[in-house]
Motif scaffolding. Structure first.
Motif, mmCIF file in Angstrom:
data_model
loop_
_atom_site.group_PDB
_atom_site.id
_atom_site.type_symbol
_atom_site.label_atom_id
_atom_site.label_comp_id
_atom_site.label_asym_id
_atom_site.label_seq_id
_atom_site.Cartn_x
_atom_site.Cartn_y
_atom_site.Cartn_z
ATOM 1 N N CYS A 165 0.813 -1.218 0.000
ATOM 2 C CA CYS A 165 0.000 0.000 0.000
ATOM 3 C C CYS A 165 0.849 1.271 0.000
ATOM 4 O O CYS A 165 0.300 2.374 -0.187
ATOM 5 C CB CYS A 165 -0.919 0.025 1.218
ATOM 6 N N LEU A 166 2.140 1.127 0.227
ATOM 7 C CA LEU A 166 2.996 2.308 0.360
ATOM 8 C C LEU A 166 3.127 3.125 -0.928
ATOM 9 O O LEU A 166 2.987 4.356 -0.887
ATOM 10 C CB LEU A 166 4.369 1.883 0.872
ATOM 11 N N PRO A 167 3.396 2.502 -2.106
ATOM 12 C CA PRO A 167 3.570 3.328 -3.317
ATOM 13 C C PRO A 167 2.355 4.178 -3.660
ATOM 14 O O PRO A 167 2.482 5.375 -3.950
ATOM 15 C CB PRO A 167 3.855 2.286 -4.405
ATOM 16 N N SER A 168 1.165 3.587 -3.639
ATOM 17 C CA SER A 168 -0.039 4.361 -3.980
ATOM 18 C C SER A 168 -0.304 5.437 -2.944
ATOM 19 O O SER A 168 -0.730 6.559 -3.290
ATOM 20 C CB SER A 168 -1.242 3.419 -4.090
ATOM 21 N N THR A 169 -0.029 5.148 -1.673
ATOM 22 C CA THR A 169 -0.238 6.147 -0.633
ATOM 23 C C THR A 169 0.737 7.308 -0.781
ATOM 24 O O THR A 169 0.356 8.478 -0.633
ATOM 25 C CB THR A 169 -0.091 5.506 0.751
ATOM 26 N N VAL A 170 1.985 7.006 -1.085
ATOM 27 C CA VAL A 170 2.981 8.066 -1.306
ATOM 28 C C VAL A 170 2.570 8.940 -2.477
ATOM 29 O O VAL A 170 2.663 10.178 -2.420
ATOM 30 C CB VAL A 170 4.375 7.451 -1.534
ATOM 31 N N LEU A 171 2.106 8.322 -3.562
ATOM 32 C CA LEU A 171 1.638 9.102 -4.704
ATOM 33 C C LEU A 171 0.462 9.996 -4.321
ATOM 34 O O LEU A 171 0.365 11.142 -4.787
ATOM 35 C CB LEU A 171 1.230 8.161 -5.840
ATOM 36 N N GLY A 172 -0.431 9.483 -3.474
ATOM 37 C CA GLY A 172 -1.553 10.297 -3.022
ATOM 38 C C GLY A 172 -1.102 11.500 -2.219
ATOM 39 O O GLY A 172 -1.594 12.622 -2.428
#
Length: 475
Positions: free
Chosen positions: A120-127
């Motif tokens: 879940c980290l990559p999508s959260t960072v992009l958000g």
């Protein structure tokens, strides 16, 4: 901050007292604590719930007693008092952080939870980066949205999970009446828990926003800053909750939960709910009377709580009813059509609301900066020149100017210097704009002269922009 944290702990204490004094029903196999029956012997989360908070309160009382004795012996010391406050704040945050970590099932299934956290980290960072990049003019430092993200995860996630578990624990004892079957009682309890989630989760996330607003109010310019902080806080909560649902049932619905929470609903759901609270704080920053500030902040909380609770209830109803309306719908249609339509209908309005608030706030900033930066250039101090105005007032052109510096051999160092110069110039323009509207924060120790001096110092140090066309130069 301490007052807000104390109020959150008082709410947890009230939940514990309600559980302790619930009516005992032999049909429900009651024990001394209903949480004890289902949680303490099953994993660390129950032990944190029952023993962690009282231990925290005991340590806080001990810290207060030691501080009083030390102050009585050596007299008041500003540094000592400040250190005691910091220690107390960390101590009060600790149980919520522990609950937020335990909720992800990392102690029960460490391999699956670690995989979910990393996934879940990559999508959260992009958000978070997308939310931070929405500030097209004056930007708050990146550490502040990151702090909001952490606040949503720890204060929102820890407080929301704590109160939700207590509610689910003692509500059956209070809601049961003779003649009510187990299925009906479970339905009633789940309905109440879903409504309670909308209340307590938004209160926890809103508490994190309130702390940041009180400590770093000079970085709040208006609705844009508020929406950014609110959305970042919601992303922090969403990160914790995504891992919780992905790891539930040994990950049997992991793919579906990732699709709903980290793809389809990443910028909706909790991000949208809490953006409404942040917008309330941002608008309050530009209001003069305390009653108006309190009213608009309350409206932000009301919007978030009501839409969150309604989303929980209606989405649950929707899931049950659609299967009866369309009994032959395949799993692929559910995932690719039914769920997106449901989220669009239930969460779309608030998503549109915070995007419109963001758009309106950016337009207001652009109009205010256009007036103030032109006035600054006309004064001839050199902090803002006529040649710099087109880039300063156009984010795309400002980016191109920095890229040109990078491409023409200036390197990353020149790029960063120019970025700092632009930020300082926009900071000066925003300060002038707030001053013209009588919105200068009384706790902000900066003044126009100091901000102008900082811009001139950056120019002296070599952060000289490439001048664009001499637009706006009076003839």
């Amino acid at each position: 901050m301490l007052l807000i944290l104390l109020m959150m702990h008082v709410a947890v204490g009230i939940q514990m007292l309600i559980d302790l004094n619930r009516p005992e029903l032999t049909l429900l196999n009651d024990g001394a604590f209903s949480v004890l029956d289902g949680q303490v012997h099953a994993g660390p989360l129950g032990r944190l719930m029952v023993f962690g908070f009282p231990a925290c309160w005991s340590l806080a009382a001990l810290l207060g007693l030691v501080a009083l004795v030390a102050l009585a012996a050596s007299g008041p010391s500003g540094r000592f008092i400040r250190n005691c406050k910091v220690a107390l704040a960390v101590l009060l945050l600790l149980p919520f952080a522990a609950v937020a970590v335990a909720v992800t099932n990392i102690f029960v299934s460490p391999g699956l939870s670690t995989l979910a956290l990393l996934g879940c980290l990559p999508s959260t960072v992009l958000g978070v980066l997308a939310v931070h990049g929405a500030q097209r003019y004056r930007r708050m430092p990146l550490w502040l949205p990151l702090a909001a993200f952490g606040g949503g995860l720890v204060m929102g996630g820890g407080f929301g999970a704590t109160t939700g578990i207590w509610l689910a624990s003692h509500l059956p004892n209070y809601l049961w009446t003779p003649g009510v079957g187990a299925a009906q009682l479970d339905y009633t309890v789940q309905t109440a828990v879903y409504v309670g989630a909308g209340v307590f989760e938004e209160l926890g996330k809103g508490a994190a926003i309130a702390v940041l607003f009180l400590l770093f109010r000079r970085h709040f310019d208006g609705v844009v800053s508020g929406v950014v902080i609110g959305a970042a806080t919601g992303l922090g909560f969403n990160y914790m909750e995504s891992v919780l649902y992905i790891t539930a049932g040994d990950g049997v619905y992991a793919n579906l939960q990732y699709w709903l929470r980290q793809s389809l609903g990443l910028m909706a759901a909790h991000t949208a709910f809490t953006a409404a609270i942040g917008a309330g704080f941002g608008i309050a920053r530009q209001l003069r009377t305390p009653s108006a500030r309190r009213a608009v902040i309350a409206c932000g909380f009301l919007a978030a709580i009501s839409t969150h609770a309604a989303n929980n209830l209606l989405l649950r109803y929707f899931q049950h009813e659609v299967s009866d309306w369309f009994p032959h719908v395949s799993d692929a249609v559910w995932v690719l059509a039914v769920f997106p339509i449901a989220i669009l209908l239930l969460q779309g309005p608030l998503l549109v609301l915070y995007l419109l608030l963001l758009r309106r706030g950016l337009r207001g900033q652009a109009a205010g900066l256009a007036v103030e930066l032109v006035a600054e250039a006309a004064r001839g101090h050199g902090a803002v020149t006529w040649g710099e105005l087109p880039a300063l007032l156009n984010p795309a052109r400002r980016f191109r100017v920095k890229v040109d510096v990078l491409r023409r051999g200036g390197g990353v160092r020149a790029y960063r210097r120019l970025a700092r110069l632009h930020a300082a110039q926009l900071e000066l323009g925003m300060h002038r704009w707030h001053a013209s509207r009588d919105e200068v924060d009384p706790y902000d120790t900066r003044d126009e002269a100091r901000l102008r001096e900082r811009v001139l110092r950056l120019k002296t140090d070599g952060a000289v922009p490439l001048l664009g066309p001499q637009e706006g130069v009076p003839s």
